[in-house]
Scaffold this motif. Structure first.
Motif, short mmCIF file in Angstrom:
data_model
loop_
_atom_site.label_atom_id
_atom_site.label_comp_id
_atom_site.label_asym_id
_atom_site.label_seq_id
_atom_site.Cartn_x
_atom_site.Cartn_y
_atom_site.Cartn_z
N SER A 1 0.96 -1.39 -0.02
CA SER A 1 0.01 0.01 0.03
C SER A 1 0.74 1.36 0.23
N ASN A 2 2.15 1.23 0.80
CA ASN A 2 3.00 2.31 0.74
C ASN A 2 3.40 2.85 -0.75
N THR A 3 3.65 1.59 -1.62
CA THR A 3 3.88 1.89 -2.99
C THR A 3 3.11 2.38 -4.03
N GLU A 4 1.87 2.21 -3.54
CA GLU A 4 0.68 2.70 -4.62
C GLU A 4 0.95 4.02 -5.38
N THR A 5 0.62 4.15 -6.55
CA THR A 5 0.56 5.19 -7.33
C THR A 5 -0.72 6.49 -6.71
N PRO A 6 -0.41 7.50 -6.48
CA PRO A 6 -1.65 8.38 -5.99
C PRO A 6 -2.97 8.53 -6.93
N LYS A 7 -3.99 8.43 -6.22
CA LYS A 7 -5.12 8.49 -6.98
C LYS A 7 -5.43 9.78 -7.96
N LYS A 8 -5.52 9.69 -9.09
CA LYS A 8 -5.66 10.63 -9.95
C LYS A 8 -6.85 11.71 -9.53
N GLN A 9 -6.78 12.80 -9.60
CA GLN A 9 -7.89 13.76 -9.41
C GLN A 9 -9.12 13.62 -10.34
N ASP A 10 -10.14 13.39 -9.81
CA ASP A 10 -11.50 13.40 -10.60
C ASP A 10 -11.53 14.62 -11.33
N THR A 11 -12.30 14.75 -12.37
CA THR A 11 -12.74 16.06 -13.13
C THR A 11 -14.20 15.97 -13.44
N ILE A 12 -14.47 16.86 -14.08
CA ILE A 12 -16.04 17.38 -14.37
C ILE A 12 -15.94 18.20 -15.63
N VAL A 13 -16.92 18.13 -16.62
CA VAL A 13 -16.79 18.90 -17.68
C VAL A 13 -18.23 19.50 -17.56
N LEU A 14 -18.21 20.90 -17.67
CA LEU A 14 -19.34 21.75 -17.79
C LEU A 14 -19.44 22.75 -18.84
N THR A 15 -20.27 23.18 -19.10
CA THR A 15 -20.65 24.29 -20.25
C THR A 15 -20.81 25.58 -19.50
N ASP A 16 -20.05 26.59 -19.82
CA ASP A 16 -20.25 27.92 -19.12
C ASP A 16 -21.25 28.80 -19.58
N ASN A 17 -21.04 29.98 -19.21
CA ASN A 17 -22.06 31.16 -19.75
C ASN A 17 -22.07 31.48 -21.02
N ILE A 18 -20.75 31.31 -21.60
CA ILE A 18 -20.56 31.77 -22.97
C ILE A 18 -20.36 30.35 -24.01
N GLY A 19 -20.70 29.25 -23.53
CA GLY A 19 -20.81 28.01 -24.26
C GLY A 19 -19.59 27.36 -24.43
N ARG A 20 -18.62 27.43 -23.44
CA ARG A 20 -17.35 26.82 -23.51
C ARG A 20 -17.51 25.62 -22.64
N GLU A 21 -16.97 24.58 -23.13
CA GLU A 21 -16.94 23.26 -22.30
C GLU A 21 -15.56 23.24 -21.58
N VAL A 22 -15.43 23.26 -20.49
CA VAL A 22 -14.46 23.42 -19.56
C VAL A 22 -14.38 21.87 -18.58
N GLU A 23 -12.97 21.41 -18.62
CA GLU A 23 -12.78 20.51 -17.63
C GLU A 23 -12.28 20.90 -16.40
N LEU A 24 -13.06 20.61 -15.21
CA LEU A 24 -12.54 21.07 -13.99
C LEU A 24 -12.14 20.04 -13.14
N PRO A 25 -11.28 20.42 -12.06
CA PRO A 25 -11.03 19.42 -11.07
C PRO A 25 -12.69 18.93 -10.31
N TYR A 26 -12.24 18.04 -9.79
CA TYR A 26 -13.87 17.74 -9.22
C TYR A 26 -13.73 17.05 -7.73
N PRO A 27 -14.21 17.68 -6.66
CA PRO A 27 -14.93 18.98 -6.72
C PRO A 27 -14.03 20.01 -6.76
N VAL A 28 -14.15 21.10 -6.99
CA VAL A 28 -13.53 22.61 -6.86
C VAL A 28 -13.45 22.76 -5.57
#
Length: 361
Positions: free
Chosen positions: A29-56
């Protein structure tokens, strides 16, 4: 004696295993690779799809309307910095020191301070320095997401985005439901009713809003008809000819004001003093030729503060306009109660009179 030596040897062997890291399972267990940060993709107010860390959990935010929506959705603990236009209101944003200021406004950002604060995301309104911020912050892995807290027509989507990115969806849904409910009542009661005409003026004299503008949308949500729904092609917002207002002859006039102590174009928790409110009404009614406007003749001139009307993406302002225009039809609508709930239940501050004047009967 041999038996005693054998027991001591076993104990030493076990002790060595403990100090070496314990069991084989523990060692693995001491040599395990750290868990990758979860992400979420959201569409913002001007229509951009942005991948964000989850949760912020670390965000800096420009524009007071954005910060208020985040607080209403139960995520204010994840906001680590704000702009000066927000932080100037020391009573209302007392948790944010001058050390956490990320710039004067959404258009004037201090990128060195933002990088120093090390947020996961910078939240800006659509009229902010979005493209510039993206270019300057991308090398540091800092995301830029657009939320325009003053955008009445996009209220539902933006509240849901806030709930999703900060993992506060339950609180966001409660907030959303509370403020959408009165508009079902307004739409039902005003169905088939002749709309009253309104001239809405910003904090700038003779400044108004045309189709597509945020103030215009607020007036529409109130069930009113803006006199500049078909504006002349040769004029722009805040450049309205006073004669055009007189000619349109609105039934109601609603003016936006802010205390003199506030930075230009901003609002603060303290309402404009009574003397300022009374003087503004007199000033409007005294404009040349305005004594012939129906709204002035019938004493239907109203004021709303820059702070007060902007609550819940200007839905608070829409509720007051609706009540001013249709008091005999919207008998069960109490905008004061929604403003109280906005301040006390969703912002954590005491309700204050004076942001809307005169108060609805």
């Amino acid at each position: 004696m041999k038996r005693l030596l054998l027991i001591l040897g076993c104990l030493l062997l076990l002790s060595g295993l403990v100090f070496a890291g314990g069991t084989q399972e523990d060692s693995a267990s001491n040599t395990e690779t750290p868990k990758k940060q979860d992400t979420i993709v959201l569409t913002d107010n001007i229509g951009r799809e942005v991948e964000l860390p989850y949760p912020v959990t670390r965000a800096v935010v420009a524009n007071r309307y954005n910060s208020e929506l985040i607080r209403a959705c139960g995520a204010i603990q994840y906001m680590i910095g704000a702009d000066m236009n927000t932080v100037q209101d020391r009573e209302y944003w007392k948790n944010y020191s001058l050390d956490s200021v990320i710039g004067k406004s959404q258009r004037d950002l201090n990128y060195e301070k933002i990088i120093e604060l090390d947020p996961q995301v910078v939240i800006l309104p659509h009229n902010g320095a979005v493209k510039e911020a993206e270019e300057k912050l991308a090398p540091f892995g800092i995301k830029v997401f657009v939320i325009s807290g003053y955008d009445t027509g996009n209220f539902e989507k933006q509240v849901k985005n806030i709930g999703k990115m900060f993992n506060t969806e339950v609180e966001a849904e409660k907030f959303l439901t509370f403020f959408m409910e009165p508009f079902d009542y307004i739409n039902e009661k005003l169905e088939g009713v002749q709309k009253h005409t309104v001239y809405f003026e910003t904090t700038t004299d003779y400044g108004t809003s045309f189709p597509g503008g945020y103030y215009f949308t607020m007036v529409e949500y109130a069930g009113a008809e803006n006199i500049f729904r078909n504006p002349p092609a040769n004029i722009k917002e805040s450049e309205v000819d006073p004669e055009a207002i007189i000619k349109a002859n609105p039934e109601y006039i609603v003016k936006n004001i802010t205390p003199d102590k506030a930075l230009v174009g901003t609002g603060v928790y303290s309402p404009p003093p009574l003397e300022q409110r009374e003087a503004e009404i007199v000033k409007i009614k005294s404009r040349p030729g305005w004594d012939e406007i129906i709204a002035v003749k019938n004493d239907n001139v109203y004021l709303m503060s820059q702070f007060g009307h902007g609550g819940a993406s200007k839905l608070i302002g829409a509720l007051y306009i609706a009540k001013w225009l249709y008091p005999d039809i919207l008998t069960e609508l109490d905008p004061d109660e929604y403003f109280r709930a906005w301040l006390e239940d969703f912002q954590g501050f005491k309700y204050l009179d004076g942001h809307f004047y005169p108060e609805p009967m």
